[in-house]
Design a protein around this motif. Structure first.
Motif, PDB file in Angstrom:
ATOM      1  N   ASN A   1       0.811  -1.226   0.000  1.00 23.26           N
ATOM      2  CA  ASN A   1       0.000   0.000   0.000  1.00 23.26           C
ATOM      3  C   ASN A   1       0.839   1.268   0.000  1.00 23.26           C
TER       4      ASN A   1
ATOM      5  N   ASP B   1      -4.750   9.543  -4.206  1.00 23.30           N
ATOM      6  CA  ASP B   1      -4.796  10.109  -2.858  1.00 23.30           C
ATOM      7  C   ASP B   1      -5.728   9.295  -1.968  1.00 23.30           C
ATOM      8  N   ARG B   2      -6.830   8.851  -2.517  1.00 25.29           N
ATOM      9  CA  ARG B   2      -7.770   8.050  -1.729  1.00 25.29           C
ATOM     10  C   ARG B   2      -7.236   6.651  -1.459  1.00 25.29           C
TER      11      ARG B   2
ATOM     12  N   CYS C   1      -4.227   6.176  -0.456  1.00 24.77           N
ATOM     13  CA  CYS C   1      -3.242   6.320   0.626  1.00 24.77           C
ATOM     14  C   CYS C   1      -3.785   5.734   1.918  1.00 24.77           C
ATOM     15  N   SER C   2      -2.882   5.380   2.806  1.00 22.11           N
ATOM     16  CA  SER C   2      -3.293   4.891   4.123  1.00 22.11           C
ATOM     17  C   SER C   2      -4.067   5.971   4.865  1.00 22.11           C
ATOM     18  N   ASP C   3      -4.891   5.550   5.802  1.00 18.56           N
ATOM     19  CA  ASP C   3      -5.650   6.520   6.601  1.00 18.56           C
ATOM     20  C   ASP C   3      -4.713   7.445   7.365  1.00 18.56           C
ATOM     21  N   GLU C   4      -3.567   6.897   7.793  1.00 23.43           N
ATOM     22  CA  GLU C   4      -2.600   7.710   8.536  1.00 23.43           C
ATOM     23  C   GLU C   4      -2.052   8.835   7.674  1.00 23.43           C
TER      24      GLU C   4
ATOM     25  N   LYS D   1      -3.492  10.079   4.934  1.00 25.53           N
ATOM     26  CA  LYS D   1      -4.602  10.982   4.586  1.00 25.53           C
ATOM     27  C   LYS D   1      -4.945  11.925   5.727  1.00 25.53           C
ATOM     28  N   SER D   2      -4.578  11.561   6.945  1.00 29.18           N
ATOM     29  CA  SER D   2      -4.892  12.415   8.088  1.00 29.18           C
ATOM     30  C   SER D   2      -3.878  13.538   8.274  1.00 29.18           C
TER      31      SER D   2
ATOM     32  N   SER E   1      -9.781  16.931  -0.777  1.00 24.79           N
ATOM     33  CA  SER E   1      -8.818  16.565   0.273  1.00 24.79           C
ATOM     34  C   SER E   1      -8.933  17.459   1.502  1.00 24.79           C
TER      35      SER E   1
ATOM     36  N   CYS F   1      -4.097  18.056   0.983  1.00 31.65           N
ATOM     37  CA  CYS F   1      -3.188  17.508  -0.012  1.00 31.65           C
ATOM     38  C   CYS F   1      -2.799  18.611  -0.998  1.00 31.65           C
TER      39      CYS F   1
ATOM     40  N   GLU G   1       2.367   4.808   5.889  1.00 29.66           N
ATOM     41  CA  GLU G   1       1.868   5.870   6.758  1.00 29.66           C
ATOM     42  C   GLU G   1       2.448   7.230   6.384  1.00 29.66           C
TER      43      GLU G   1
END
Length: 323
Positions: A173, A195-196, A198-201, A203-204, A244, A248, A312
């Motif tokens: 990933n 971008d979507r 990407c890991s949740d980490e 994206k945060s 985003s 982003c 991440e």
């Protein structure tokens, strides 16, 4: 118009050595504002992130190892490697003086305030920074090379090596393979898709898409065609990726021209290493064999690295090649 000698130029080189070395870095400002500069790196420095869980559990008052996990904590080390490079350039000081004084007159500055020796040396260091800026992604280390692009491995070469070694992969990933070439008909959906993914980490966090200018231009064109005259579409040039939440940032860079990848990562994760201290980095002006020319000599360290390639902190987009 004054004349200069190699003696006076060399005195200026020693007097302004620190400022001139910094000048080579400041010339990268447009790129470095999206990265993290590490100074004092001479050859290698181990960087990385702490991996493994550190769990907060209900309080028991016990300090023994009963039921506690001892393993699983490690530092995933990576080497930020800087290489000592040199520049040797013959130049005609009289030609440079004419150009510099002409620029001073054009800009309306007083000639009496122009330190011609410092100005000549500053011009040389700016030329060096220009080469570094263009090579910061596509550089490939070759100890027998003769250009800036062979001094160090740039971010795209590091990316290619990690893909070849399996550290960056779809299964992990941190690699996204575009299924079609990006153009003004699909750029909006393509960049939103990676971008979507990407890991949740990641994206945060506030993150950046480091991309070629042609991809950025395609995104702006596609956005304008797709969104059109919607009330929120107030300017053509976009700064953040649609959807985003302004997390982003779209970052087109001159060094990404014809790149095989784009990277989504944080400012802190993209490291640029320099030294700026120590006797190995020097600036000198010498008299050459040609009586009309002088020799400019400088040495300095430079290198790049991702602090971590974990999903991440990093997502790589591999551009589609072929029909």
């Amino acid at each position: 118009m004054p004349t200069v000698s190699h003696v006076e130029l060399n005195k200026a080189a020693q007097k302004f050595r620190k400022e001139l070395l910094i000048m080579a870095v400041l010339g990268l400002a447009d790129t470095l504002q999206h990265m993290t500069l590490r100074t004092g790196v001479r050859y290698k420095e181990t960087v990385g992130e702490l991996s493994g869980p550190v769990e907060l559990m209900p309080y028991t008052g016990l300090l023994e190892n009963d039921g506690y996990e001892e393993d699983g904590i490690a530092i995933a080390g990576r080497d930020l490697e800087t290489f000592l490079g040199q520049a040797v350039k013959y130049f005609d000081p009289n030609t440079l003086i004419s150009s510099l004084y002409g620029a001073a007159v054009t800009k309306g500055s007083g000639l009496e305030t122009l330190d011609i020796n410092q100005a000549i040396l500053t011009l040389m260091m700016r030329k060096i920074s220009g080469g570094l800026n263009k090579s910061i992604f596509n550089g490939v280390r070759n100890a027998a090379g003769k250009t800036t692009s062979t001094l160090f491995n740039g971010f795209d070469k590091i990316t290619a090596l990690e893909i070849a070694g399996g550290g960056v992969a779809v299964a992990k990933n941190n690699l996204f393979e575009f299924s079609a070439a990006i153009d003004k008909t699909n750029a909006l959906d393509a960049l939103k898709a990676i971008d979507r993914a990407c890991s949740d980490e990641l994206k945060s966090e506030a993150r950046k898409i480091l991309m070629p200018w042609e991809v950025y231009n395609a995104y702006n064109d596609d956005y304008q065609i797709t969104v059109g005259s919607a009330p929120y579409n107030k300017e053509f040039q976009k700064t953040f990726l649609e959807g985003s939440n302004n997390m982003c940032e779209l970052v087109p860079l001159i060094g990404k021209k014809d790149a095989p990848y784009l990277q989504i990562t944080t400012k802190e994760n993209s490291l640029v290493g320099v030294n700026q201290v120590g006797e190995e980095e020097k600036i000198e002006v010498r008299r050459g064999d040609n009586p009309f020319k002088l020799q400019f000599v400088t040495t300095m360290f430079f290198g790049t690295q991702f602090e971590t390639i974990s999903p991440e902190k990093l997502m790589v987009g591999k551009f589609h090649v072929g029909a």
